[in-house]
Motif scaffolding. Structure first.
Motif, PDB file in Angstrom:
ATOM      1  N   PRO A 112       0.841  -1.147   0.553  1.00 16.37           N
ATOM      2  CA  PRO A 112      -0.017   0.082   0.085  1.00 16.37           C
ATOM      3  C   PRO A 112       1.017   1.270   0.199  1.00 16.37           C
ATOM      4  CG  PRO A 112       0.041  -1.390   2.255  1.00 16.37           C
ATOM      5  CD  PRO A 112       0.135  -1.832   1.023  1.00 16.37           C
ATOM      6  N   THR A 113       0.810   2.589  -0.685  1.00 19.49           N
ATOM      7  CA  THR A 113       0.828   3.314  -0.882  1.00 19.49           C
ATOM      8  C   THR A 113       1.201   4.265  -0.152  1.00 19.49           C
ATOM      9  OG1 THR A 113       0.533   3.333  -3.057  1.00 19.49           O
ATOM     10  CG2 THR A 113       0.857   5.781  -2.298  1.00 19.49           C
ATOM     11  N   PRO A 114       1.953   4.177   1.095  1.00 19.09           N
ATOM     12  CA  PRO A 114       1.712   5.256   2.417  1.00 19.09           C
ATOM     13  C   PRO A 114       1.418   6.708   2.301  1.00 19.09           C
ATOM     14  CG  PRO A 114       4.365   4.817   2.477  1.00 19.09           C
ATOM     15  CD  PRO A 114       3.012   4.742   0.683  1.00 19.09           C
ATOM     16  N   TRP A 115       0.951   7.366   3.358  1.00 16.31           N
ATOM     17  CA  TRP A 115       0.284   8.821   3.041  1.00 16.31           C
ATOM     18  C   TRP A 115       0.716   9.542   3.648  1.00 16.31           C
ATOM     19  CZ3 TRP A 115      -5.788   7.366   4.404  1.00 16.31           C
ATOM     20  CH2 TRP A 115      -6.603   6.235   3.291  1.00 16.31           C
ATOM     21  N   PHE A 116       1.587  10.748   3.827  1.00 10.70           N
ATOM     22  CA  PHE A 116       1.736  11.599   3.657  1.00 10.70           C
ATOM     23  C   PHE A 116       3.614  11.116   4.239  1.00 10.70           C
ATOM     24  CE2 PHE A 116      -2.070  13.170   4.517  1.00 10.70           C
ATOM     25  CZ  PHE A 116      -2.153  14.067   3.880  1.00 10.70           C
ATOM     26  N   GLY A 117       3.900   9.587   4.250  1.00 11.24           N
ATOM     27  CA  GLY A 117       5.093   8.866   4.067  1.00 11.24           C
ATOM     28  C   GLY A 117       4.739   8.593   5.303  1.00 11.24           C
ATOM     29  N   HIS A 118       4.163   8.042   5.804  1.00 10.12           N
ATOM     30  CA  HIS A 118       3.498   7.069   7.111  1.00 10.12           C
ATOM     31  C   HIS A 118       2.467   5.741   6.625  1.00 10.12           C
ATOM     32  CE1 HIS A 118       5.883   8.987  10.639  1.00 10.12           C
ATOM     33  NE2 HIS A 118       5.416  10.043   9.543  1.00 10.12           N
ATOM     34  N   PRO A 119       2.530   4.675   7.123  1.00  7.29           N
ATOM     35  CA  PRO A 119       1.922   3.983   6.433  1.00  7.29           C
ATOM     36  C   PRO A 119       0.173   4.342   7.042  1.00  7.29           C
ATOM     37  CG  PRO A 119       3.286   2.775   8.681  1.00  7.29           C
ATOM     38  CD  PRO A 119       3.465   4.164   8.131  1.00  7.29           C
ATOM     39  N   ARG A 120      -0.975   4.173   5.935  1.00 12.25           N
ATOM     40  CA  ARG A 120      -1.950   4.529   6.219  1.00 12.25           C
ATOM     41  C   ARG A 120      -2.792   4.229   7.449  1.00 12.25           C
ATOM     42  NH1 ARG A 120      -4.669   3.319   0.192  1.00 12.25           N
ATOM     43  NH2 ARG A 120      -3.412   4.054  -1.033  1.00 12.25           N
ATOM     44  N   GLY A 121      -2.423   2.867   8.062  1.00 16.77           N
ATOM     45  CA  GLY A 121      -3.203   2.863   9.139  1.00 16.77           C
ATOM     46  C   GLY A 121      -3.074   3.868  10.911  1.00 16.77           C
ATOM     47  N   LEU A 122      -1.582   4.623  10.156  1.00 16.69           N
ATOM     48  CA  LEU A 122      -1.948   5.926  10.869  1.00 16.69           C
ATOM     49  C   LEU A 122      -3.209   7.196  10.612  1.00 16.69           C
ATOM     50  CD1 LEU A 122      -0.085   6.908  12.815  1.00 16.69           C
ATOM     51  CD2 LEU A 122       1.138   8.383  11.586  1.00 16.69           C
ATOM     52  N   VAL A 123      -2.895   7.782   9.843  1.00 16.04           N
ATOM     53  CA  VAL A 123      -4.138   7.751   9.588  1.00 16.04           C
ATOM     54  C   VAL A 123      -5.750   7.511   9.912  1.00 16.04           C
ATOM     55  CG1 VAL A 123      -5.992   8.932   7.812  1.00 16.04           C
ATOM     56  CG2 VAL A 123      -3.423   8.832   7.262  1.00 16.04           C
ATOM     57  N   VAL A 124      -5.987   6.301  10.217  1.00 15.12           N
ATOM     58  CA  VAL A 124      -6.832   5.339  10.329  1.00 15.12           C
ATOM     59  C   VAL A 124      -7.124   5.970  11.669  1.00 15.12           C
ATOM     60  CG1 VAL A 124      -8.463   3.549  10.631  1.00 15.12           C
ATOM     61  CG2 VAL A 124      -7.858   3.986   8.151  1.00 15.12           C
ATOM     62  N   LEU A 125      -6.286   5.722  12.330  1.00 12.35           N
ATOM     63  CA  LEU A 125      -5.950   5.744  14.100  1.00 12.35           C
ATOM     64  C   LEU A 125      -6.121   7.312  14.834  1.00 12.35           C
ATOM     65  CD1 LEU A 125      -2.670   3.159  14.742  1.00 12.35           C
ATOM     66  CD2 LEU A 125      -5.908   3.003  15.176  1.00 12.35           C
ATOM     67  N   PHE A 126      -5.700   8.086  13.691  1.00  9.85           N
ATOM     68  CA  PHE A 126      -5.632   9.148  13.958  1.00  9.85           C
ATOM     69  C   PHE A 126      -6.995   9.913  13.544  1.00  9.85           C
ATOM     70  CE2 PHE A 126      -5.732  13.901  12.576  1.00  9.85           C
ATOM     71  CZ  PHE A 126      -5.280  14.063  12.982  1.00  9.85           C
ATOM     72  N   LEU A 127      -7.256   9.535  12.773  1.00  7.55           N
ATOM     73  CA  LEU A 127      -9.364  10.728  12.504  1.00  7.55           C
ATOM     74  C   LEU A 127     -10.010   9.464  13.915  1.00  7.55           C
ATOM     75  CD1 LEU A 127      -9.722   9.827   9.180  1.00  7.55           C
ATOM     76  CD2 LEU A 127      -9.339  12.090  10.970  1.00  7.55           C
ATOM     77  N   THR A 128      -9.920   7.803  13.917  1.00  7.20           N
ATOM     78  CA  THR A 128     -10.492   7.400  15.056  1.00  7.20           C
ATOM     79  C   THR A 128     -10.195   8.017  16.889  1.00  7.20           C
ATOM     80  OG1 THR A 128      -9.578   5.249  14.042  1.00  7.20           O
ATOM     81  CG2 THR A 128     -11.081   5.693  16.110  1.00  7.20           C
ATOM     82  N   GLU A 129      -8.932   8.052  16.675  1.00  7.40           N
ATOM     83  CA  GLU A 129      -9.022   8.905  18.235  1.00  7.40           C
ATOM     84  C   GLU A 129      -9.261  10.592  17.836  1.00  7.40           C
ATOM     85  OE1 GLU A 129      -7.581   9.032  22.012  1.00  7.40           O
ATOM     86  OE2 GLU A 129      -8.428   7.580  20.812  1.00  7.40           O
ATOM     87  N   MET A 130      -9.771  11.171  17.325  1.00  8.53           N
ATOM     88  CA  MET A 130      -9.798  12.602  17.014  1.00  8.53           C
ATOM     89  C   MET A 130     -11.173  12.127  17.108  1.00  8.53           C
ATOM     90  SD  MET A 130      -9.483  14.849  14.429  1.00  8.53           S
ATOM     91  CE  MET A 130     -11.732  14.524  13.172  1.00  8.53           C
ATOM     92  N   TRP A 131     -11.998  11.436  16.367  1.00  6.27           N
ATOM     93  CA  TRP A 131     -13.707  11.888  16.770  1.00  6.27           C
ATOM     94  C   TRP A 131     -13.922  11.236  18.398  1.00  6.27           C
ATOM     95  CZ3 TRP A 131     -16.764  15.011  15.098  1.00  6.27           C
ATOM     96  CH2 TRP A 131     -15.902  15.317  13.274  1.00  6.27           C
ATOM     97  N   GLU A 132     -13.220  10.636  18.901  1.00  5.04           N
ATOM     98  CA  GLU A 132     -13.208   9.913  19.693  1.00  5.04           C
ATOM     99  C   GLU A 132     -13.303  10.874  20.591  1.00  5.04           C
ATOM    100  OE1 GLU A 132     -12.764   8.210  24.026  1.00  5.04           O
ATOM    101  OE2 GLU A 132     -10.785   9.189  22.371  1.00  5.04           O
ATOM    102  N   ARG A 133     -11.969  11.760  21.040  1.00  3.15           N
ATOM    103  CA  ARG A 133     -11.172  12.408  22.327  1.00  3.15           C
ATOM    104  C   ARG A 133     -12.424  13.724  21.916  1.00  3.15           C
ATOM    105  NH1 ARG A 133      -9.670  10.965  26.256  1.00  3.15           N
ATOM    106  NH2 ARG A 133     -10.765   9.532  25.479  1.00  3.15           N
ATOM    107  N   PHE A 134     -13.477  14.015  20.179  1.00  5.73           N
ATOM    108  CA  PHE A 134     -14.422  14.733  20.757  1.00  5.73           C
ATOM    109  C   PHE A 134     -15.660  13.998  21.439  1.00  5.73           C
ATOM    110  CE2 PHE A 134     -18.283  16.054  17.944  1.00  5.73           C
ATOM    111  CZ  PHE A 134     -18.093  17.718  17.235  1.00  5.73           C
ATOM    112  N   SER A 135     -16.358  13.094  20.942  1.00  6.96           N
ATOM    113  CA  SER A 135     -16.990  13.025  21.423  1.00  6.96           C
ATOM    114  C   SER A 135     -17.208  12.694  23.358  1.00  6.96           C
ATOM    115  CB  SER A 135     -17.205  11.074  21.342  1.00  6.96           C
ATOM    116  OG  SER A 135     -18.890  10.531  22.331  1.00  6.96           O
TER     117      SER A 135
END
Length: 259
Positions: free
Chosen positions: A10-33
Motif C-alpha cells: 500500500p502507498t503510504p499517506w504523508f510518508g506514514h502507513p495508512r493505518g496511522l491516518v485511520v488511528l488518527f481520525l478514530t482517536e480525534m472523533w473519540e476525543r471529540f465525543s
C-alpha cells in the motif's frame, strides 16, 4: 511473472502507513465525543437536573476518577480475552450508547457508567496499535506518536466549541447527541480502515509457551531447535519460532498450525 499481477505494498499517506491516518481520525472523533460530553456535564447537572454545586462537583469527580481507573482493567481484559480490536469496538459502542442514553434524565447515572466502562476498553487499546504499524528500528516510529496526539488535541479543541454551542443554543440533548454521533463516526472510520491496521497480538494464555515448546521438541528435536530450525521445512520452522515466541504471535496462527 507479469508485473501487473505482483502484489504491491500500500502507498503510504504523508510518508506514514495508512493505518496511522485511520488511528488518527478514530482517536480525534473519540476525543471529540468524550470532551464534548464533559463540556456540558456540570452545566447540565446544575441547570437542568437542579443538582447543587457540591453534588454536581462530587458526581463529576467520581465520574472522572472512574474514567481514568477503568483503562487499567480494560487493558487487562483485552490482553487476556477480547483482543485489542474487539475491545475497541465494544468500548466505542458502549461510549456512543452512553451519550445517547443521556437524553433520558432517568438514566443519567447508567449513562455515565456506560461511558466510563466503554472508555476503559477503548482508551488503552487504540494507541497501542500505533507502534505496531512500524518495525522497531523504523525511524518514523517515534514521530508517529506526535502525529497521533495531534488528533487527540484537535478533537479536544473542537469538542467544547461544537457540542457546547449546540447544547447552549439548541438544548442539552442536542449537544449530547452530537457527542454520540462523533463516537459513531470514529467507530465507522476504524471499521472501514481495519485492513490497514496491525493484527492483534497473541492473547496471553498461561502455559502456552511450555506446550508449544514441547511440540517443537517432539517434531524437531533439540538439535533442530538449537539451529533455529534452519534445516527443516518452512512449516516446522514457523512452529519452532512460535514455540519460543508464542506470546508475541497471533493466536489464530498458532491454532492454524495445530490443525
Amino acid at each position: 511473472m507479469d508485473a501487473s499481477l505482483t502484489a504491491r505494498p500500500p502507498t503510504p499517506w504523508f510518508g506514514h502507513p495508512r493505518g496511522l491516518v485511520v488511528l488518527f481520525l478514530t482517536e480525534m472523533w473519540e476525543r471529540f465525543s468524550f470532551y464534548g460530553m464533559k463540556a456540558l456535564l456540570i452545566y447540565y447537572m446544575i441547570r437542568h437536573l437542579q443538582f447543587s454545586q457540591a453534588d454536581a462537583s462530587l458526581i463529576y469527580g467520581a465520574y472522572t476518577g472512574g474514567v481514568y481507573l477503568t483503562p487499567i482493567f480494560g487493558g487487562y481484559i483485552a490482553d487476556r480475552w477480547l483482543g485489542r480490536r474487539r475491545a475497541i469496538q465494544i468500548g466505542g459502542s458502549l461510549m456512543a450508547l452512553g451519550h445517547f442514553v443521556l437524553a433520558s434524565e432517568a438514566l443519567f447515572f447508567p449513562a455515565l457508567l456506560l461511558i466510563a466502562l466503554g472508555n476503559g476498553l477503548f482508551l488503552p487499546n487504540l494507541p497501542s496499535q500505533v507502534g505496531d504499524l512500524y518495525d522497531p528500528q523504523d525511524p518514523r516510529r517515534g514521530g508517529s506518536y506526535n502525529i497521533y496526539y495531534v488528533g487527540v488535541n484537535l478533537g479536544a479543541l473542537l469538542a467544547p466549541l461544537v457540542c457546547g454551542t449546540l447544547g447552549e443554543v439548541y438544548g442539552w440533548h442536542v449537544g449530547f447527541g452530537a457527542a454520540g454521533l462523533g463516537m459513531c463516526l470514529g467507530l465507522a472510520i476504524y471499521q472501514l480502515g481495519a485492513r490497514h491496521l496491525p493484527p492483534d497480538r497473541a492473547i496471553e494464555q498461561p502455559g502456552i509457551e511450555v506446550r508449544q515448546a514441547e511440540m517443537c521438541r517432539e517434531r524437531l528435536g533439540n538439535r533442530a531447535l538449537a539451529r533455529s530450525g534452519r534445516s527443516v521445512d518452512g512449516d516446522d520452522h514457523a512452529l519452532c519460532l512460535r514455540a519460543r515466541h508464542a506470546l508475541a504471535r497471533p493466536h489464530k496462527a498458532i491454532a492454524a498450525q495445530k490443525n
